[in-house]
Each structure stands twice: as structure tokens, then as C-alpha cells.
Design an enzyme around this catalytic site. Structure first.
Site, mmCIF file in Angstrom:
data_model
loop_
_atom_site.group_PDB
_atom_site.id
_atom_site.type_symbol
_atom_site.label_atom_id
_atom_site.label_comp_id
_atom_site.label_asym_id
_atom_site.label_seq_id
_atom_site.Cartn_x
_atom_site.Cartn_y
_atom_site.Cartn_z
ATOM 1 N N HIS A 37 -0.801 4.954 -6.379
ATOM 2 C CA HIS A 37 0.237 5.024 -7.411
ATOM 3 C C HIS A 37 0.048 3.816 -8.336
ATOM 4 C CE1 HIS A 37 4.406 4.732 -8.965
ATOM 5 N NE2 HIS A 37 4.580 5.969 -8.553
ATOM 6 N N ASP A 93 1.442 0.599 1.351
ATOM 7 C CA ASP A 93 2.449 1.221 0.497
ATOM 8 C C ASP A 93 2.968 2.439 1.256
ATOM 9 O OD1 ASP A 93 3.830 2.830 -1.215
ATOM 10 O OD2 ASP A 93 2.367 2.758 -2.850
ATOM 11 N N GLN A 147 5.790 6.971 0.489
ATOM 12 C CA GLN A 147 5.851 8.407 0.808
ATOM 13 C C GLN A 147 5.779 8.680 2.301
ATOM 14 O OE1 GLN A 147 6.558 10.736 -1.281
ATOM 15 N NE2 GLN A 147 6.358 9.558 -3.174
ATOM 16 N N LYS A 197 13.698 7.258 -1.483
ATOM 17 C CA LYS A 197 12.826 8.364 -1.071
ATOM 18 C C LYS A 197 13.110 8.775 0.371
ATOM 19 C CE LYS A 197 9.096 6.903 -4.168
ATOM 20 N NZ LYS A 197 9.119 7.899 -5.254
ATOM 21 N N CYS A 228 2.148 9.197 -11.897
ATOM 22 C CA CYS A 228 1.816 7.760 -11.851
ATOM 23 C C CYS A 228 0.519 7.516 -11.090
ATOM 24 C CB CYS A 228 2.951 6.935 -11.241
ATOM 25 S SG CYS A 228 4.431 6.922 -12.233
HETATM 26 C C1 LIG Z 1 2.962 6.127 -3.141
HETATM 27 C C2 LIG Z 1 4.002 5.478 -4.005
HETATM 28 N N1 LIG Z 1 3.986 4.150 -4.198
HETATM 29 C C3 LIG Z 1 4.893 3.518 -4.941
HETATM 30 C C4 LIG Z 1 5.895 4.217 -5.571
HETATM 31 C C5 LIG Z 1 6.903 3.464 -6.383
HETATM 32 O O1 LIG Z 1 8.157 3.557 -5.789
HETATM 33 P P1 LIG Z 1 9.445 2.967 -6.537
HETATM 34 O O2 LIG Z 1 9.449 3.600 -7.895
HETATM 35 O O3 LIG Z 1 10.586 3.404 -5.694
HETATM 36 O O4 LIG Z 1 9.285 1.498 -6.604
HETATM 37 C C6 LIG Z 1 5.956 5.599 -5.439
HETATM 38 C C7 LIG Z 1 6.964 6.388 -6.158
HETATM 39 O O5 LIG Z 1 6.820 7.553 -6.406
HETATM 40 C C8 LIG Z 1 4.987 6.246 -4.628
HETATM 41 O O6 LIG Z 1 5.009 7.564 -4.457
#
Ligand SMILES: Cc1ncc(COP(=O)(O)O)c(C=O)c1O
Length: 415
Positions: free
Chosen positions: A132, A209, A212, A235, A373
Site C-alpha cells: 500500500h 503492515d 488487512q 478495519k 493505493c
Molecule cells: C495494507 C494496508 N496498509 C496500510 C493501509 C493504511 O491504513 P490507514 O488508512 O488506516 O492508515 C491500508 C488501508 O487500506 C492497507 O490496506
């Protein structure tokens, strides 16, 4: 849409669970809402909504600094969530749980503290091709500043990490490895335990990270042995604006503070400042107190479910959707790794994803369209974006049937 009342084929009592999510009980464009955008944000159960309202109705006060009753209540509840998170991801101590505003904030915190401290010209940071933007750009910023290099683990056609390439990439120059547990675009569940083990052999620190992952599978940070792990409450049925950065005590102690301000200090003079203990060293300013307090209700909700049964239910939803879409002419699945969680991406050779998303919305179905993203991943795959259906515990097989039938109807109209 009578299929919505169809009998569930898994042991999860989805009908009962759905009763706890008031937002699901509505019509969109004249059809019952089918919410398949859970990877973007999940819906919130009644206990979370009540916890948010309850906090503001009964105990709103600033934390840690007050000696009056409400301040003490708010502080106790805030710290109760920290302990709940500690248990939820099996951290060794509550001090290893830092509250942030979300996954993005946690990754930026690590890049700007650990990254700034340990990266030197010629050093390397490794991420993967399916990251992401939140797990790309913070590293680009710090690598540029420190003259370090960002390396990218390639992926297979199915959407799995090329572990052979990763092994070759690791060297004594590798300082940090930062990869997603589960891809938000492909749904791939990455072999993070192996990623971590190999990185440690090379002497690197590892950030996972888990944005998900946390909602779909139990996470044990001690078993994984990750140095750091970042995720978002929103999430996992919790409020927006709340996240967690887990770090091993020794790693968090080693990291310098991130933002300066109230709460993160021990003593301030104009000449110099000393910093607070963990985790407060990283929690400058007034946090989202009500959100953190309500986050505990989201954890309680998840923990109250049979997580093995939930995983089986979600897996059944994903595989039925994959199978249904895979049978359709002109539809190509993006991300076909054998081990997936929660996400199905696809493209149509005739219909642009934005149009597809709008046509589904016209029938009450919420999916996400675009690059999610993950623009570098899209470039790699030679596509502009995908249609993404993503699932949560409250989704039903009947919703999958309705979604697949609607996709078939849309395709038939385009013939
Ligand atoms: C794999 C992953 N990393 C990071 C993020 C960023 O999360 P946040 O916008 O809650 O900071 C997301 C959000 O969709 C994501 O799917």
C-alpha cells in the site's frame, strides 16, 4: 432478492451477527445494501457505537493529567484498551502498545524514528511490490533523506512474494524490511514468519503492515517475532482515527521520540527536555480518547466470535466469489494465490472499473474500484485499477450469489 434469506452453509450465525450492525439494515438505490468494501473500512457493531456515545455521555475528560473523577475514569478506560490490545496480539507487555491514528501513522513513525536513526548512505530498506502507498512513501521519504536505497521484492503472476528473490536481496546492507501481512489489492496472505526469520538472519529489523490481517486471523507478535507491527482499528469493526503500533520493548526504547508535545515528556526546560517512558514517549498530544475507549468494544466483539469458524466463513465467501467470477467470460481475477484473506479483485475486458462500480452501486452493492493505493502494483500488472470485493464476518453467501448474478447481468447488457 430472496436469496438474501438463504440458509447459511457455515457454523457462523451471520443473521445474529448482522443484527448487531444497524448500518447494514438499509436500502441503497432501492435495494438492500450489500456492503463489500470492508478492506477500506468495516462497519461498526452496536457495542462500538454505544461505547463511543457512552464515553462522551458519561466520562469525557482528558487523560493522564487530571486528578478529578472523570479524568481518572477516562484514563482507566483508555489504558484498559491498551491491555486488551496487548492480549489480542499477545504482546509481552502493555508498554509495547503505542496508540496512533492508524496504520499509516504507525509506519511513518517507524520510518522517521528507527529509519532516521539507523539508515546511512548505501543502506537498504526492503518492501514488496504489493505494498500500500502507506508502506512505500514513508520509506521513500526517509531513504531519500538518508541516501539509502529502497528495494522491492517482486511477485509471481499469482500474486505471491518471490521468496527466492527476497533471499538474494538480503545482505549486511539491509537495515529494515517492511511488508504487508495481507495485500489489500490481491488478498494474498504473505509468509511473514519466514520473511521475519530471514530478515533477522541478515541483521535487519522488521515492520509488518497488518492493516488487512488483524481482522481475519489471530496474530501472535511474540510467535511471529516481528520487531514492529502496525494496524488500524477502523478495519476491525472499531472507530476511525485509532491505530496501534506494536514494538518490542528493546526496539521502542532504541527509537528516538517522534512528535514532540505534551504527554511524551518527563521534564521540559528551555535548555533541554527528557522523555517519558514507553509507550507515552510516542503519544504526544491529546489522542482520540473516545475512539481508543470504543476500540476495546471492537476487540471484545471479535474475541466473542469463534475465530476459526469466522475464518472458514470468510474463506468460503472468498472462494465462492473467486469461483463465480472465474467462470465468467471477459472477467480476469487479479490475485490468485492459494492463501488469500478477505479480498477478491477482478477486471473486465469491456467495462471500466469505475463504470462497473457505479453499475453495482445502482443495485445496492458497495465495492471499491481503482488502484487501491497500490499504484506501483497496478503499473507492474499493466492495469489502471481493479474492481475489489472485500468481505467481513457479516457478509452472507446469499450476498455473494446476488453480487455474482448482478455481475452476470451487467456483462450480459454489454454484449
Ligand atoms: C495494507 C494496508 N496498509 C496500510 C493501509 C493504511 O491504513 P490507514 O488508512 O488506516 O492508515 C491500508 C488501508 O487500506 C492497507 O490496506
Amino acid at each position: 432478492m430472496t436469496t438474501l434469506e438463504a440458509i447459511q452453509t457455515t457454523p457462523v450465525d451471520v443473521a445474529k451477527i448482522r443484527e448487531q450492525f444497524p448500518v447494514l439494515d438499509q436500502q441503497v438505490n432501492g435495494y438492500p445494501l450489500v456492503y463489500l468494501d470492508n478492506a477500506a473500512t468495516s462497519q461498526k457493531p452496536r457495542i462500538v457505537l454505544d461505547a463511543i456515545a457512552g464515553y462522551y455521555e458519561k466520562e469525557n475528560a482528558n487523560i493522564h493529567r487530571g486528578i478529578h473523577t472523570l479524568a481518572e475514569k477516562a484514563t482507566a478506560d483508555f489504558e484498559l484498551t491498551r491491555r486488551a490490545v496487548q492480549g489480542f496480539i499477545h504482546a509481552a507487555e502493555p508498554e509495547e502498545i503505542v496508540f496512533t491514528s492508524g496504520t499509516t501513522a504507525g509506519i511513518n513513525l517507524v520510518a522517521q524514528t528507527l529509519g532516521r536513526k539507523i539508515l546511512h548512505p548505501g543502506d537498504e530498506v526492503i518492501i514488496s511490490a504489493m505494498e500500500h502507498h502507506s508502506n512505500i512513501v514513508p520509506w521513500q521519504l526517509i531513504c531519500e533523506e538518508k541516501g539509502a536505497m529502497l528495494k522491492v521484492i517482486p511477485i509471481t503472476d499469482e500474486g505471491e512474494l518471490r521468496m527466492d528473490e527476497y533471499r538474494n536481496m538480503l545482505s549486511s546492507r539491509t537495515r529494515i524490511v517492511s511488508v504487508a501481512y495481507v495485500s489489500n489489492t490481491l488478498g494474498t496472505v504473505n509468509p511473514v514468519a519466514e520473511v521475519i526469520r530471514l530478515a533477522h538472519e541478515a541483521g535487519a529489523r522488521v515492520l509488518i503492515d497488518a492493516a488487512q490481517a488483524v481482522v481475519h486471523m489471530p496474530i501472535d507478535v511474540q510467535e511471529l517475532d516481528c520487531d514492529l507491527l502496525s494496524f488500524s482499528a477502523h478495519k476491525m469493526y472499531g472507530p476511525t482515527g485509532v491505530g496501534v503500533l506494536y514494538g518490542k520493548r528493546e526496539v521502542l526504547e532504541f527509537m528516538p521520540p517522534y512528535q514532540g508535545g505534551g504527554e511524551m515528556i518527563r521534564e521540559v526546560t528551555f535548555a533541554c527536555t527528557t522523555y517519558n517512558d514507553l509507550p507515552y514517549k510516542f503519544e504526544a498530544g491529546t489522542p482520540n480518547i473516545g475512539g481508543v475507549v470504543a476500540f476495546k468494544a471492537a476487540i471484545d466483539f471479535i474475541v466473542s466470535l469463534d475465530r476459526t469458524a469466522v475464518a472458514a466463513h470468510e474463506e468460503a465467501l472468498v472462494s465462492k466469489t473467486m469461483q463465480g467470477l472465474g467462470d465468467l467470460d471477459g472477467i480476469r481475477l487479479i490475485g490468485t494465490a492459494p492463501h488469500k484473506a478477505g479480498v477478491v479483485s477482478f477486471v473486465s475486458d469491456k467495462i471500466h472499473h469505475f463504470d462497473f462500480g457505479m453499475m453495482l452501486d445502482a443495485k445496492g452493492i458497495a465495492i471499491r474500484t481503482g488502484h487501491h493505493c497500490t499504484e506501483p502494483l497496478m503499473n507492474l500488472l499493466g492495469i489502471e485499477g481493479t474492481n475489489r470485493a472485500s468481505f467481513a464476518v457479516y457478509n452472507t453467501m446469499a450476498e455473494v450469489d446476488y453480487f455474482l448474478q448482478t455481475v452476470r447481468d451487467i456483462l450480459a447488457r454489454k454484449k
